[in-house]
Structure formats: structure tokens, C-alpha cells
Design a protein around this motif. Structure first.
Motif, PDB file in Angstrom:
ATOM      1  N   GLU A 174       0.744  -1.034   0.005  1.00 48.34           N
ATOM      2  CA  GLU A 174       0.075  -0.090  -0.164  1.00 48.34           C
ATOM      3  C   GLU A 174       0.888   1.450  -0.132  1.00 48.34           C
ATOM      4  OE1 GLU A 174      -3.101   2.459  -0.224  1.00 48.34           O
ATOM      5  OE2 GLU A 174      -3.265   0.376  -0.447  1.00 48.34           O
ATOM      6  N   ALA A 175       2.095   1.148   0.700  1.00 49.56           N
ATOM      7  CA  ALA A 175       3.064   2.248   0.758  1.00 49.56           C
ATOM      8  C   ALA A 175       3.533   2.624  -0.657  1.00 49.56           C
ATOM      9  CB  ALA A 175       3.964   2.184   1.688  1.00 49.56           C
ATOM     10  N   PRO A 213       6.146  11.696  -3.606  1.00 50.20           N
ATOM     11  CA  PRO A 213       6.905  11.620  -2.141  1.00 50.20           C
ATOM     12  C   PRO A 213       6.065  13.035  -1.755  1.00 50.20           C
ATOM     13  CG  PRO A 213       8.182  12.840  -3.803  1.00 50.20           C
ATOM     14  CD  PRO A 213       7.087  12.297  -4.546  1.00 50.20           C
ATOM     15  N   PRO A 214       6.007  13.135  -0.294  1.00 45.53           N
ATOM     16  CA  PRO A 214       5.501  14.143   0.517  1.00 45.53           C
ATOM     17  C   PRO A 214       5.982  15.219   0.016  1.00 45.53           C
ATOM     18  CG  PRO A 214       6.821  12.726   1.975  1.00 45.53           C
ATOM     19  CD  PRO A 214       6.628  11.934   0.755  1.00 45.53           C
ATOM     20  N   SER A 215       5.680  16.549   0.249  1.00 46.59           N
ATOM     21  CA  SER A 215       6.220  17.581  -0.158  1.00 46.59           C
ATOM     22  C   SER A 215       7.264  18.347   0.625  1.00 46.59           C
ATOM     23  CB  SER A 215       5.199  18.988  -0.109  1.00 46.59           C
ATOM     24  OG  SER A 215       4.437  19.061   1.153  1.00 46.59           O
ATOM     25  N   ASP A 216       7.498  17.668   1.857  1.00 39.88           N
ATOM     26  CA  ASP A 216       8.631  17.999   2.546  1.00 39.88           C
ATOM     27  C   ASP A 216       9.703  17.019   2.705  1.00 39.88           C
ATOM     28  OD1 ASP A 216       7.278  16.321   4.128  1.00 39.88           O
ATOM     29  OD2 ASP A 216       7.265  17.268   6.098  1.00 39.88           O
ATOM     30  N   GLN A 269      12.500  16.217   1.261  1.00 41.36           N
ATOM     31  CA  GLN A 269      13.887  16.603   1.429  1.00 41.36           C
ATOM     32  C   GLN A 269      14.287  17.214   2.835  1.00 41.36           C
ATOM     33  OE1 GLN A 269      13.750  19.722  -1.888  1.00 41.36           O
ATOM     34  NE2 GLN A 269      15.369  18.546  -2.632  1.00 41.36           N
ATOM     35  N   GLU A 270      13.467  17.480   3.840  1.00 42.12           N
ATOM     36  CA  GLU A 270      13.527  18.180   5.195  1.00 42.12           C
ATOM     37  C   GLU A 270      13.720  16.730   6.254  1.00 42.12           C
ATOM     38  OE1 GLU A 270      10.840  20.730   6.325  1.00 42.12           O
ATOM     39  OE2 GLU A 270      10.716  21.898   4.553  1.00 42.12           O
ATOM     40  N   ARG A 271      13.385  15.600   5.562  1.00 36.15           N
ATOM     41  CA  ARG A 271      13.286  14.458   6.231  1.00 36.15           C
ATOM     42  C   ARG A 271      14.076  13.199   5.916  1.00 36.15           C
ATOM     43  NH1 ARG A 271       8.222  12.436   7.198  1.00 36.15           N
ATOM     44  NH2 ARG A 271       7.207  13.754   5.463  1.00 36.15           N
ATOM     45  N   PHE A 272      14.380  13.167   4.672  1.00 36.83           N
ATOM     46  CA  PHE A 272      14.784  11.738   3.733  1.00 36.83           C
ATOM     47  C   PHE A 272      16.007  12.237   3.008  1.00 36.83           C
ATOM     48  CE2 PHE A 272      10.262  11.449   4.711  1.00 36.83           C
ATOM     49  CZ  PHE A 272      10.289  10.229   5.444  1.00 36.83           C
ATOM     50  N   ILE A 273      16.678  11.152   2.629  1.00 37.48           N
ATOM     51  CA  ILE A 273      17.892  11.388   2.009  1.00 37.48           C
ATOM     52  C   ILE A 273      17.627  11.276   0.340  1.00 37.48           C
ATOM     53  CG2 ILE A 273      18.397   8.672   1.705  1.00 37.48           C
ATOM     54  CD1 ILE A 273      21.047  11.611   2.074  1.00 37.48           C
ATOM     55  N   SER A 274      16.270  10.507   0.313  1.00 34.96           N
ATOM     56  CA  SER A 274      15.722  10.317  -1.418  1.00 34.96           C
ATOM     57  C   SER A 274      14.518  10.264  -1.418  1.00 34.96           C
ATOM     58  CB  SER A 274      16.699   9.190  -2.080  1.00 34.96           C
ATOM     59  OG  SER A 274      15.877   8.084  -1.337  1.00 34.96           O
ATOM     60  N   THR A 275      13.633  10.396  -2.535  1.00 36.02           N
ATOM     61  CA  THR A 275      12.329  10.340  -2.704  1.00 36.02           C
ATOM     62  C   THR A 275      11.961   8.791  -2.356  1.00 36.02           C
ATOM     63  OG1 THR A 275      12.731   9.899  -5.014  1.00 36.02           O
ATOM     64  CG2 THR A 275      12.347  11.965  -4.253  1.00 36.02           C
ATOM     65  N   TYR A 276      12.850   7.964  -2.700  1.00 37.67           N
ATOM     66  CA  TYR A 276      12.356   6.619  -2.554  1.00 37.67           C
ATOM     67  C   TYR A 276      12.528   6.067  -0.917  1.00 37.67           C
ATOM     68  CZ  TYR A 276      12.144   1.622  -3.453  1.00 37.67           C
ATOM     69  OH  TYR A 276      11.956   0.256  -3.337  1.00 37.67           O
ATOM     70  N   SER A 291      11.354   7.913   1.201  1.00 32.99           N
ATOM     71  CA  SER A 291      10.106   8.473   2.028  1.00 32.99           C
ATOM     72  C   SER A 291       9.036   7.465   1.603  1.00 32.99           C
ATOM     73  CB  SER A 291       9.953   9.894   1.265  1.00 32.99           C
ATOM     74  OG  SER A 291       9.160   9.574  -0.099  1.00 32.99           O
ATOM     75  N   CYS A 292       9.260   6.589   0.939  1.00 34.51           N
ATOM     76  CA  CYS A 292       7.850   5.684   0.687  1.00 34.51           C
ATOM     77  C   CYS A 292       7.654   4.730   1.559  1.00 34.51           C
ATOM     78  CB  CYS A 292       8.052   5.027  -0.589  1.00 34.51           C
ATOM     79  SG  CYS A 292       9.350   3.646  -0.832  1.00 34.51           S
ATOM     80  N   HIS A 293       8.748   4.312   2.534  1.00 31.81           N
ATOM     81  CA  HIS A 293       8.213   3.437   3.574  1.00 31.81           C
ATOM     82  C   HIS A 293       9.586   3.264   4.440  1.00 31.81           C
ATOM     83  CE1 HIS A 293       7.750  -0.688   5.450  1.00 31.81           C
ATOM     84  NE2 HIS A 293       6.499  -0.569   5.099  1.00 31.81           N
TER      85      HIS A 293
END
Length: 367
Positions: free
Chosen positions: A227-228, A237-240, A242-249, A251-253
Motif C-alpha cells: 500500500e505504501a 513523495p511528501p512535499s517536505d 527533502q527535510e526528512r529523507f535522503i531520497s524520494t524512495y 520516503s515511501c516506506h
């Protein structure tokens, strides 16, 4: 990665060197017991010795004709394969030059991966030690459906089994996938390091008391994975991010966040060891905040902050060199504070594993 030198001529040798230019192109081998490259002396019957180490005899990995390995195996070892190749189950078809070329590239990336695993002193149980979740590699060929449609093999991890698509050893294939996926970076070594992140989450995190802290930093890995991914591909990815993750991938799970951070930690440490080996330092004019001098062993760093403090100016310099050559940035990523905390968790996780393994080793006899 360390820089080595020929035992005879003193000229540089590299991790993947097969011969020493300074010693009349004498053969070179990589000794896994010391993680060092050496000019070799032939002693007959396909065996070699290392100058200064006359007792042991060595031979090349049995895969050397197929994957270009320069790794050595002790002559009396009943297993003919060097350490990285011992984890292989399915290998590329080597009946064609294309297949051999793929195996060369996959093998080179795999050996680079295992250098770091051994350098860190990480446990790496295979299927003989753990039949259910021990590490094993399948290098999978693409298939063709009945209608002639290409069915790409999938790169993934499941219960210790790491499957990698052999076709991604072809630059054109890998680049097309990178573009179609909108990724800034995609390499074979990156695949290996990422999938090993999944393996080591199970080996080092799930089996100790650091699981709660991991969930605080990365999220709950029990979140529905399918589902994720569906939500990520449909909504992005979430709009923010870049403030929390090293890459868009990442951020998915939570599982992918950990694996991405694990891979980047390996990228950083290994590159910084290369920086140290070449004696590089930075002191750009009027940019004191970008000064960088590496005075510690990256593989034994006390914290991720220590690594990142040097890595940021080094990566900016490397990206600038790439742009000077008309190439993409070598490291097109930024590190917000939450990512540094995640990298520090991985740094402590590896340090704890190394400490526990040293404590578990039997004491050497004094006789």
C-alpha cells in the motif's frame, strides 16, 4: 577504499588490480585475511605466495575466469571460491561475451561491497549457517513472454535472498531505468548496498533492543508495504521529503528509508577512506566553512556527525569536478538533520555489532 602499493616496486596497486606495472606486470591478488592487495610470486600448479608471507600458499577464486576476480583463496581451503562468490546461487549466463561482461561488472560491485562488510567486521551468515534467512545472491536474467514482451527481472530482498537484475550491468539498460524512474543516481554498487541494508535490518535491528529506536527514527517497518508503494507511485513523495529523507524512495516506506540510509552510509565511509588514502584535503579560498581534512579512520568513526562534517565539503568538491567534465553530480543529495540522526543510528549499530563480535571471540591460547 584503500590505496595499496606493490611489495616489490613500491608503486601503487588498487583494490581491483590484476597486475603490477612496477614489477613487470607480475600478477596481483587481494588477500581477504588482511584486506590488502599484493604482488604475487608463482610457485607452480596455479598457486602463489605473497612476498614476506612465505608460509601460506594461495590460488585465485574459481570464478576468476568468469567474473574477473582478483580475490585469493588459501590453497588448502576445500571451497574453491573467494568469500564474495560463496554467497552466489544463480549467476549470469556466461555462454556469451555479453554474459561474461555482465558477470565482470556484477562481480566487481559485489567484491567492493564485501570489502566494506569485512572492513566493518559485520556478521554475514550464509545459507549453510542459516537455511531460512542466511544471505544468498541470485543474479537474474530477463525473460521474454509468449507474446515477445520483455519481462525484466526484479532487484529485491526477501528473507536474506538478494535478487539483482543482471541486465542492469549494461549501462544503457541501467541509465534508461534511472531516467524512467526519475532517479538522480543508480549504480550496481548502490543496488548491492541498498539491498544489504534490508538484510542487516533483519540481522542487527530486529534481533536486538535497538528496534524501538529504529522505529522512532525511520518509522514502523510493519506498515503495509504494498500500500505504501502504491501511494508513493500514485501521489509521489511528501512535499517536505527533502527535510526528512535522503531520497524520494526513502520516503515511501520505513524499510526503504533504512536501506537507503544504510547504502549512503557505505557510500560516504568508503569514499572518505579513498580521500584519506590519497591524502586529500580542502582549503578553498575565503570559504573556511568548506575546509576539510580527514584525520580519522572513516570505518571507525565515533559519530555520523564526524563523518558528515568532512563529507559535505568533499562531496561539493567532487560534484564541482564532475561539472567541470560535463558530467552529472557525483553525489546529488543533501543531508538535513533528521538524515544525519539516522546515519548516526547506523554508525552506532555497526559499532555495537563489531564490539559484540569481538567479545564473542574465544581467547587465543598462550601456548
Amino acid at each position: 577504499m584503500r590505496l595499496y602499493k606493490c611489495d616489490i616496486s613500491g608503486m601503487p596497486l588498487y583494490f581491483d588490480s590484476h597486475s603490477s606495472v612496477g614489477a613487470n606486470n607480475a600478477p596481483v591478488g587481494f588477500a581477504p585475511d588482511t584486506l590488502t592487495a599484493h604482488r604475487l610470486e608463482e610457485v607452480g600448479d596455479g598457486l602463489f605466495k605473497i612476498p614476506g608471507r612465505p608460509i601460506k600458499r594461495w590460488r585465485y577464486c574459481a570464478n576468476a575466469p568468469f567474473d574477473g576476480s582478483n580475490w585469493l583463496v588459501e590453497a588448502d581451503d576445500p571451497n574453491p571460491f573467494a568469500i564474495p562468490a560463496r554467497y552466489n546461487r544463480a549467476t549470469p549466463n556466461t555462454d556469451s561475451p555479453e554474459g561474461i561482461n555482465r558477470f565482470h561488472k556484477l562481480g566487481a560491485a559485489q567484491r567492493h561491497l564485501f570489502y566494506s562488510i569485512l572492513r566493518f567486521g559485520l556478521p554475514c551468515p550464509g545459507r549453510r549457517e542459516d537455511a531460512q534467512t542466511g544471505l544468498v545472491f541470485d543474479f537474474l536474467e530477463d525473460k521474454v513472454g509468449e507474446d515477445g514482451t520483455l519481462i525484466p527481472a526484479i532487484t529485491a530482498h526477501e528473507n536474506g535472498l538478494i535478487s539483482l537484475r543482471a541486465a542492469e550491468a549494461d549501462d544503457a539498460v541501467r541509465e534508461s531505468v534511472r531516467i524512467s524512474m526519475g532517479e538522480p543516481y543508480r549504480t550496481l554498487l548502490g543496488h548491492f548496498r541498498h539491498e544489504m541494508g534490508h538484510f542487516y535490518f533483519a540481522q542487527l535491528v530486529e534481533k536486538n533492543h535497538m528496534l524501538d529506536e529504529a522505529r522512532m527514527l525511520f518509522g514502523d517497518e510493519r506498515k503495509d508495504y504494498a500500500e505504501a508503494l502504491k501511494q508513493n507511485y500514485e501521489q509521489g513523495p511528501p512535499s517536505d521529503w527533502q527535510e526528512r529523507f535522503i531520497s524520494t524512495y526513502a520516503s515511501c516506506h520505513p524499510s526503504e528509508d533504512f536501506a537507503e540510509c544504510w547504502a549512503h552510509y557505505f557510500h560516504i565511509v568508503d569514499t572518505l577512506e579513498s580521500v584519506k588514502s590519497f591524502g586529500m584535503s580542502l582549503e578553498p579560498l575565503r570559504h573556511r566553512s568548506l575546509d576539510a581534512e580527514l584525520e580519522f579512520d572513516p570505518y571507525a568513526s565515533t559519530s555520523a556527525e564526524e563523518l558528515v562534517e568532512v563529507w559535505v565539503p568533499i562531496s561539493i568538491a567532487l560534484n564541482t569536478f564532475q561539472r567541470s567534465m560535463g558530467q552529472r553530480d557525483m553525489y546529488p543529495f543533501v543531508m538535513p538533520p533528521p538524515v544525519v540522526k539516522k546515519l548516526d543510528f547506523i554508525n552506532r549499530l555497526i559499532a555495537r555489532s563489531r564490539h559484540n563480535r569481538k567479545r564473542a571471540r574465544p581467547a587465543k591460547s598462550k601456548n
